[in-house]
Design an enzyme around this catalytic site. Structure first.
Site, mmCIF file in Angstrom:
data_model
loop_
_atom_site.group_PDB
_atom_site.id
_atom_site.type_symbol
_atom_site.label_atom_id
_atom_site.label_comp_id
_atom_site.label_asym_id
_atom_site.label_seq_id
_atom_site.Cartn_x
_atom_site.Cartn_y
_atom_site.Cartn_z
ATOM 1 N N ASP A 179 -51.480 22.271 55.119
ATOM 2 C CA ASP A 179 -51.499 20.837 54.799
ATOM 3 C C ASP A 179 -51.706 20.054 56.098
ATOM 4 O O ASP A 179 -52.309 20.554 57.035
ATOM 5 C CB ASP A 179 -50.185 20.456 54.085
ATOM 6 N N HIS A 254 -48.712 13.367 54.255
ATOM 7 C CA HIS A 254 -48.947 14.216 53.081
ATOM 8 C C HIS A 254 -48.225 15.559 53.195
ATOM 9 O O HIS A 254 -47.566 16.019 52.249
ATOM 10 C CB HIS A 254 -50.462 14.415 52.928
ATOM 11 N N SER A 617 -51.563 17.009 44.262
ATOM 12 C CA SER A 617 -50.937 17.428 45.530
ATOM 13 C C SER A 617 -49.420 17.481 45.416
ATOM 14 O O SER A 617 -48.765 18.253 46.105
ATOM 15 C CB SER A 617 -51.281 16.434 46.649
#
Length: 837
Positions: A179, A254, A617
């Site tokens: 990620d 994220h 996600s």
């Protein structure tokens, strides 16, 4: 183990700069990054042969024989093999490109045998003609695709209790995240909040990079490994070290968010904009986290870096890989399954690693899937039952619902004033089309705004990040407004608006149609001078109810419009694969989770410790964390056994017992919905507690996946390219419908077909009854109708399908196995084209 990377990285950047300069003098044109694979098998395949079946443990575990690798960690064993492979790569490049300029970025040796190299197209062609070289692929880009969800999934009184409570849930399991990195200072990743010992699992051997942003001591017993991979990005000259951080540190947010959804600590207070929104917990709060940063804030990422990250994660000994990323385009070639990321994950599965990937945010159109292969567990996104509803009550008694994590005005009515009507007289800013977005307080007359509710426009510029709610709130504060109301510009269509933290009374009206109701009331309440037409009185008033309190009456779960849909596209021609995708759905909408201290992925949460995000996600790490709970309870389960336990126990019903609904359109998604099919939700909504007691499991081995790949027309050379294995070593091949998956997908039913499924009992002795509902236009039966099965035994089921009508409309059915001890095994069935006699 920690390693300082600062000087290494500086050296790479300098070398790249010198290399790019010299490359300009090469006659042939632009250099690109290519991923080159060799015919010789990678390390994991050699060690995999040693580890392919049970040769130790209890007699019962030998009977189960669920293709679990024998030794999880071989990284220490194969270090010498890795450096040998790297020397082989260097030698090949020197021989083929003698005297020419090139730059090798990575040697892959664990999951695939190959390398990433910066060369010209002419040089790539030279490499591709070598006998040792199997495949040369141009690098491609990839992109990124909670406080209440543990309760919604029933963990505190269900799965966690079975594991001994949240303090033990996921213990000993390492989840690897590919990620945007992680913020190691976040309390969700501290290792000192538990009373009992918390050792780093012995099977994990990863390291911790040390840089200025990621200093020594950033890793601990919770965050056990952290690296970054950016060589492909650096070669393109788009890597910005101040924004993107040449370290595992998360400059985006994220990666921090996804890691905490799966494995964040239990009971961390969520405080945003000074408001408390409960306590957060990951799905497996006791699991360990290993971070492999391959995506970056300013540009996304590239497959060469992602494959390097996956290769390293497997070598380090992670148990689960979580990928909240998807390719930016569908892979070219004879089948979507043959791409470097899916192929690296196939080797990871051979090494016993469960791989979970986000389906992608490209829904609601059919065949929008971005995660293709049967060995990867693909997760779509649904809503959960918690909503933060805000509303504004107008002076004409109309109530308008909206969004915004904001305090209210406690029932007091305040005057409304449109930003365009509160401009300074001396400036001709009315001609500025963006002035209504309230981004600059110097444009406005404080005397008019003070003590009132300021109405601002929410335009496409907010979606693009050119204007921000934070700045509009600052303007309102500077002008001493009581609160702020945002109306939606007509050009903002189908935008998913997450609840945004507002530090003063405020609301965002989420649709342009409803915004017209507010503006009509406002305009009709204005008093103007008859001669000059100037406004002499602002007559509209309103009170804001506030959106800090959640309500739980929402019908849920519901498949979100952005969640990618099946059927699974087999190739670039969009032919249908006989593989059911997505595998299931999990919470992905409005998820509270940890946020990087410099995270900018959502500008409204900048500087906050937590953020509310939506997307597949967010759904994938929910399943990665739940897989850790299964792996903890059943350490001998293969990746396909974990996948089966999740799938067969998933529910096709919402929390009220009705069908799960799926949103079908971007615009007004709640007005465009219908019952979800397996192409929307796979097996259904994840049931964490039931997955820990599945009763029966469907198991598939690496050899099964190889026989499936070898069965694709023209695939033999591509299989050899990626795996180093010849298809002729397999006595037979199989179609996707014949893989032993907990689902049945038939793209083309030509008159009749018989398929078989094999189940293994992982619970006590039980008697099962078989039931089914047939897809439209198909008659079917399953044999046997009843069977008794002991622990560790296997039972084969035969499914006979017969087309009764000619149709090219997809239809759906279901097979259910009902045990007398309470186990229910749920198998979705899809048939697209039906051709009868």
């Amino acid at each position: 183990m920690e390693i300082s990377i600062y000087w290494v990285h500086l050296l790479v950047v300098l070398c790249l700069g010198m290399f790019m300069k010299s490359l300009c003098h090469v006659e042939s044109t632009d250099a690109n990054v290519y991923i080159v694979t060799l015919r010789q098998a990678p390390a994991a395949h050699y060690y995999g042969e040693l580890r392919s079946d049970f040769t130790h443990g209890s007699p019962s575990s030998e009977r189960l024989n669920i293709h679990k690798p024998r030794f999880r960690n071989t990284s220490r064993t194969d270090q010498r093999y890795g450096s040998h492979i790297a020397r082989v790569h260097d030698s090949l490049l020197k021989r083929v490109l003698r005297g020419e300029k090139y730059l090798k970025l990575y040697s892959y040796h664990y999951l695939i045998n190959g390398f990433a190299v910066l060369v010209t197209p002419y040089q790539a062609d030279k490499l591709s003609r070598r006998r040792e070289v199997a495949n040369v692929i141009l690098d491609f880009s990839v992109k990124t695709a909670t406080t209440h969800t543990p309760q919604f999934l029933g963990l505190p009184n269900g799965a966690w209790i079975q594991e001994g409570g949240f303090e033990y849930a996921g213990e000993g399991i390492v989840i690897g995240f590919v990620d945007t990195g992680i913020d190691p200072t976040h309390p969700s990743f501290a290792d000192d909040i538990s009373e009992h010992p918390y050792p780093v699992p012995a099977h994990f051997s990863g390291i911790c990079e040390v840089t200025r942003e990621f200093p020594s001591g950033s890793c601990n017993r919770k965050l056990v490994g952290a690296r970054h991979f950016a060589a492909s990005a650096i070669t393109r000259g788009i890597f910005n070290s101040t924004q993107d951080y040449a370290s595992p540190f998360d400059g985006d947010g994220h990666g921090t968010h996804t890691a905490s959804v799966a494995a964040g600590n239990h009971g961390v207070p969520v405080v945003v904009a000074g408001h408390h929104f409960g306590n957060a917990s990951g799905m497996a709060p006791r699991s360990h986290i290993a971070v492999y940063k391959a995506l970056y804030r300013s540009f996304g990422g590239f497959a060469a870096d992602v494959v390097a990250a996956i290769d390293q994660a497997a070598q380090d000994g992670v148990d689960i890989i979580s990928l909240s990323i998807t390719p930016n385009r569908r892979p070219p070639g004879i089948a979507t399954f043959f791409n470097p990321i899916d192929m690296a994950l196939l080797s990871a599965v051979k090494a016993g690693i469960f791989a979970v990937q986000a389906a992608g945010n490209t829904g609601p159109s059919p065949k929008s899937m971005s995660s293709f292969s049967p060995w990867i567990y693909t997760v779509g996104a649904v809503s959960h039952d918690r909503v933060y509803s805000n509303s504004i009550v107008l002076g004409n008694n109309l109530t308008i619902n909206g969004a915004g994590l904001a305090p209210g005005t406690n029932g007091t009515m305040y005057t409304l004033i449109l930003a365009m009507h509160a401009l300074n007289n001396e400036t001709a800013t009315a001609k500025d089309m963006y002035v209504g977005e309230c981004q600059d307080s110097s444009r406005f007359n404080q005397d008019l705004v003070q003590g009132n509710l300021l109405i601002c426009s929410y335009s496409i510029r907010f979606v693009l990040g050119l204007s921000t709610i934070k700045q509009a709130l600052q303007t309102a504060k500077n002008l001493s407004a009581t609160g702020v109301v945002f109306y939606m510009d007509p050009f903002v269509i189908g935008f998913q608006l997450n609840p945004v933290p507002l530090q003063m009374p405020g609301i965002i009206i989420p649709s342009s149609d409803i915004s017209k109701v507010l503006l009509q009331y406002y305009n009709s309440s204005l008093e103007r001078d008859e001669l000059t037409k100037k406004i002499i009185k602002f007559g509209a008033v309103a009170s804001i109810c506030g959106g800090l309190k959640a309500n739980y009456s929402n019908a849920a779960p519901k498949v979100m419009y952005y969640s990618a849909r099946g059927p699974d596209p087999e190739d670039g021609f969009l032919d249908d694969a006989d593989i059911m995708k997505p595998n299931l759905v999990a919470p992905g909408n409005s998820i509270w989770a940890a946020w990087s201290s410099v995270g900018t992925d959502s500008v409204e949460f900048q500087g906050e410790n937590f953020a509310m995000m939506s997307g597949t996600s967010m759904a994938a790490p929910h399943v990665a964390g739940l897989a850790a709970l299964i792996k903890q309870k059943f350490p001998n389960f293969s990746p396909s056994a974990i996948a089966s336990a999740l799938s067969t126990t998933a529910s096709p019903h919402d929390k009220n017992g009705g069908p799960i609904m799926a949103q079908r359109a971007y615009a007004n998604p709640d007005l465009n919905q219908s019952p979800a099919t397996p192409f929307d939700m796979g097996s259904g909504f994840v049931n964490a507690t039931a997955a820990l007691n599945p009763g029966l499991i469907f198991d598939s081995s690496y050899d099964d996946y190889m026989m499936f790949l070898c069965g694709i027309n023209g695939s033999a050379p591509v299989v050899l390219n990626y795996t180093g294995q010849n298809c002729w070593v397999y006595n037979y091949t199989m179609g996707g419908a014949d893989l032993n998956l907990p689902s049945v997908m038939i793209a083309k039913l030509n008159q009749s077909k018989t398929i078989q499924r094999s189940v293994i009992n992982v619970a006590g002795n039980e008697t099962y009854t078989v039931g089914w509902s047939a897809p439209y236009g198909v008659s079917m039966k399953v044999v046997p109708l009843h069977f008794s099965i002991e622990y560790g035994e296997r039972q084969v089921l035969s499914v006979y399908l017969n087309a009764t009508t000619n149709s090219s409309v997809a239809s759906f059915g279901r097979i259910g196995l009902f045990g007398n001890q309470g186990h229910i095994v749920n198998i979705p069935l899809s048939v697209i084209v039906k051709m009868s006699h």
